[in-house]
Design a protein around this motif. Structure first.
Motif, mmCIF file in Angstrom:
data_model
loop_
_atom_site.group_PDB
_atom_site.id
_atom_site.type_symbol
_atom_site.label_atom_id
_atom_site.label_comp_id
_atom_site.label_asym_id
_atom_site.label_seq_id
_atom_site.Cartn_x
_atom_site.Cartn_y
_atom_site.Cartn_z
ATOM 1 N N PHE A 50 -4.947 12.773 -14.932
ATOM 2 C CA PHE A 50 -5.617 13.569 -13.472
ATOM 3 C C PHE A 50 -6.253 13.138 -12.381
ATOM 4 C CE2 PHE A 50 -7.842 17.137 -11.018
ATOM 5 C CZ PHE A 50 -6.752 17.725 -10.113
ATOM 6 N N THR A 51 -7.315 11.840 -12.726
ATOM 7 C CA THR A 51 -8.283 11.947 -12.021
ATOM 8 C C THR A 51 -7.367 10.941 -10.795
ATOM 9 O OG1 THR A 51 -9.851 12.307 -13.126
ATOM 10 C CG2 THR A 51 -10.377 9.774 -11.835
ATOM 11 N N ARG A 52 -6.146 9.760 -11.688
ATOM 12 C CA ARG A 52 -5.309 8.958 -11.722
ATOM 13 C C ARG A 52 -4.322 9.726 -10.455
ATOM 14 N NH1 ARG A 52 -5.338 5.105 -8.778
ATOM 15 N NH2 ARG A 52 -4.040 3.162 -8.824
ATOM 16 N N GLN A 53 -3.772 10.748 -10.445
ATOM 17 C CA GLN A 53 -2.855 11.683 -10.176
ATOM 18 C C GLN A 53 -3.346 11.635 -8.513
ATOM 19 O OE1 GLN A 53 0.031 11.649 -10.858
ATOM 20 N NE2 GLN A 53 0.035 11.544 -12.587
ATOM 21 N N ILE A 54 -5.065 12.325 -8.342
ATOM 22 C CA ILE A 54 -5.290 12.077 -6.828
ATOM 23 C C ILE A 54 -5.575 11.465 -6.043
ATOM 24 C CG2 ILE A 54 -7.132 13.005 -5.690
ATOM 25 C CD1 ILE A 54 -6.118 15.568 -6.667
ATOM 26 N N GLN A 55 -6.286 10.036 -7.040
ATOM 27 C CA GLN A 55 -6.574 8.949 -5.456
ATOM 28 C C GLN A 55 -5.173 8.071 -5.469
ATOM 29 O OE1 GLN A 55 -8.007 6.018 -10.168
ATOM 30 N NE2 GLN A 55 -9.939 7.185 -9.369
ATOM 31 N N LEU A 56 -4.237 8.478 -6.318
ATOM 32 C CA LEU A 56 -2.868 8.196 -6.056
ATOM 33 C C LEU A 56 -2.218 8.862 -5.120
ATOM 34 C CD1 LEU A 56 -1.127 6.919 -9.219
ATOM 35 C CD2 LEU A 56 -1.517 5.201 -7.294
ATOM 36 N N ALA A 57 -2.583 10.081 -5.242
ATOM 37 C CA ALA A 57 -1.703 10.691 -4.233
ATOM 38 C C ALA A 57 -2.432 10.113 -2.572
ATOM 39 C CB ALA A 57 -1.983 12.206 -4.310
ATOM 40 N N CYS A 58 -4.042 10.272 -2.743
ATOM 41 C CA CYS A 58 -4.157 9.521 -1.521
ATOM 42 C C CYS A 58 -4.254 8.305 -0.967
ATOM 43 C CB CYS A 58 -6.787 9.426 -2.063
ATOM 44 S SG CYS A 58 -7.261 11.208 -2.402
ATOM 45 N N ASP A 59 -4.179 7.964 -1.949
ATOM 46 C CA ASP A 59 -3.527 6.193 -1.303
ATOM 47 C C ASP A 59 -1.868 6.074 -0.599
ATOM 48 O OD1 ASP A 59 -5.700 5.116 -2.099
ATOM 49 O OD2 ASP A 59 -4.547 4.477 -4.722
ATOM 50 N N PHE A 60 -1.360 7.238 -1.343
ATOM 51 C CA PHE A 60 -0.002 7.293 -0.319
ATOM 52 C C PHE A 60 -0.421 7.707 0.616
ATOM 53 C CE2 PHE A 60 2.000 6.090 -5.020
ATOM 54 C CZ PHE A 60 3.031 5.221 -4.292
ATOM 55 N N ALA A 61 -1.000 8.877 1.244
ATOM 56 C CA ALA A 61 -1.327 9.230 2.067
ATOM 57 C C ALA A 61 -1.873 8.131 3.345
ATOM 58 C CB ALA A 61 -2.465 10.519 2.455
ATOM 59 N N LYS A 62 -2.844 7.937 2.747
ATOM 60 C CA LYS A 62 -3.636 6.812 3.385
ATOM 61 C C LYS A 62 -3.084 4.898 3.854
ATOM 62 C CE LYS A 62 -6.878 2.950 0.715
ATOM 63 N NZ LYS A 62 -5.920 2.462 0.206
ATOM 64 N N ASN A 63 -2.148 5.155 2.147
ATOM 65 C CA ASN A 63 -1.124 3.788 3.086
ATOM 66 C C ASN A 63 -0.169 3.933 3.715
ATOM 67 O OD1 ASN A 63 -3.487 2.513 1.218
ATOM 68 N ND2 ASN A 63 -1.332 2.461 -0.264
ATOM 69 N N ALA A 64 0.792 5.296 4.065
ATOM 70 C CA ALA A 64 1.329 5.994 4.988
ATOM 71 C C ALA A 64 0.699 5.600 6.700
ATOM 72 C CB ALA A 64 2.123 6.731 4.246
ATOM 73 N N VAL A 65 0.368 6.187 6.072
ATOM 74 C CA VAL A 65 -0.945 6.047 7.608
ATOM 75 C C VAL A 65 -0.876 5.005 8.226
ATOM 76 C CG1 VAL A 65 -2.688 6.592 9.564
ATOM 77 C CG2 VAL A 65 -1.660 8.172 7.800
ATOM 78 N N ALA A 66 -1.604 3.753 7.941
ATOM 79 C CA ALA A 66 -2.184 2.754 7.805
ATOM 80 C C ALA A 66 -0.614 1.585 8.489
ATOM 81 C CB ALA A 66 -2.816 1.465 6.508
ATOM 82 N N ARG A 67 0.321 1.302 7.143
ATOM 83 C CA ARG A 67 1.111 0.760 7.935
ATOM 84 C C ARG A 67 2.314 0.893 8.380
ATOM 85 N NH1 ARG A 67 2.087 0.864 0.845
ATOM 86 N NH2 ARG A 67 0.142 -0.610 0.282
ATOM 87 N N VAL A 68 2.777 2.201 8.402
ATOM 88 C CA VAL A 68 3.450 2.857 9.877
ATOM 89 C C VAL A 68 2.947 2.594 10.432
ATOM 90 C CG1 VAL A 68 4.452 4.685 10.678
ATOM 91 C CG2 VAL A 68 4.937 4.474 8.462
ATOM 92 N N GLY A 69 1.655 3.210 11.425
ATOM 93 C CA GLY A 69 0.756 2.925 12.249
ATOM 94 C C GLY A 69 0.362 1.441 12.491
ATOM 95 N N GLY A 70 -0.078 0.726 12.012
ATOM 96 C CA GLY A 70 -0.342 -0.838 12.307
ATOM 97 C C GLY A 70 -1.326 -0.926 11.707
ATOM 98 N N GLY A 71 -2.382 -0.269 11.361
ATOM 99 C CA GLY A 71 -4.049 0.205 11.863
ATOM 100 C C GLY A 71 -4.594 -0.939 10.367
ATOM 101 N N GLU A 72 -6.051 -0.877 10.238
ATOM 102 C CA GLU A 72 -6.192 -1.435 9.561
ATOM 103 C C GLU A 72 -5.997 -1.012 7.652
ATOM 104 O OE1 GLU A 72 -8.704 -4.127 7.173
ATOM 105 O OE2 GLU A 72 -8.247 -4.174 9.476
ATOM 106 N N ASN A 73 -5.800 -1.250 6.978
ATOM 107 C CA ASN A 73 -5.703 0.116 5.447
ATOM 108 C C ASN A 73 -6.809 -0.435 4.745
ATOM 109 O OD1 ASN A 73 -4.878 1.191 3.438
ATOM 110 N ND2 ASN A 73 -2.644 0.181 3.124
ATOM 111 N N PRO A 74 -7.557 0.672 4.773
ATOM 112 C CA PRO A 74 -9.322 0.548 4.034
ATOM 113 C C PRO A 74 -9.146 1.207 2.795
ATOM 114 C CG PRO A 74 -8.995 3.118 5.142
ATOM 115 C CD PRO A 74 -8.180 2.071 5.240
#
Length: 171
Positions: free
Chosen positions: A52-76
């Motif tokens: 479960f913990t890893r599922q939440i972490q990965l959902a969060c990662d895919f959300a932030k990675n999508a925003v950073a990669r598509v938006g061209g910004g810094e990826n925290p």
């Protein structure tokens, strides 16, 4: 009508908010039933699936990675160190803030640009921002969010489809 990237990402925001609320319900029900929430955090649907913990972490990662990669910004970078529900909720909150702060024009422009991202330990893949978002990032985001929901259901937490879709009709 033109669909914007922000409109597409509103589903990510809604789902992250729903996961946050689901975590509250899980803690409440676990407490009532005298179940240590840590048991839920380490639970998985199948032996070869992530907990479960890893599922939440990965959902969060895919959300932030999508925003950073598509938006061209810094990826925290968020280290995967969460071991408690409050820590998972804090991670969700950081990702929600990151998504909310993204530049809409950069996100829209990024759909036509190439996005290169890691695949596995030593390979990379390049595709347009639109294909990355719609064919890779969003399907993975929803997979991990739905799997987290399913893990809690499997463990007897009384949540349903309405909890997963919380906020859909608040528009």
């Amino acid at each position: 009508m033109t669909l914007t990237t922000r409109a597409v990402l509103s589903g990510v925001t809604q789902t992250l908010q729903a996961l946050d609320a689901i975590l509250d319900k899980a803690v409440e029900q676990a407490t009532e039933r005298k179940i240590d929430p840590a048991v839920l955090l380490s639970s998985r649907l199948a032996p070869d699936m992530l907990p479960f913990t890893r599922q939440i972490q990965l959902a969060c990662d895919f959300a932030k990675n999508a925003v950073a990669r598509v938006g061209g910004g810094e990826n925290p970078k968020f280290p995967d160190e969460e071991t408690t529900v409050p820590e998972l909720k804090a991670r969700i909150a950081k990702v929600l803030a990151f998504v909310a702060a993204a530049d809409d024009a950069a996100l829209d422009a990024g759909l036509a640009k190439d996005v290169t991202f890691p695949r596995g330990a030593s390979a990379t893949v390049t595709m347009t921002g639109l294909n990355y978002l719609t064919r890779f990032a969003l399907p993975n985001f929803y997979f991990h969010a739905a799997t987290a929901h399913g893990i809690l259901r499997e463990n007897g937490i009384q949540i349903g489809k309405g909890d997963f879709l919380k906020g859909v009709f608040d528009i």
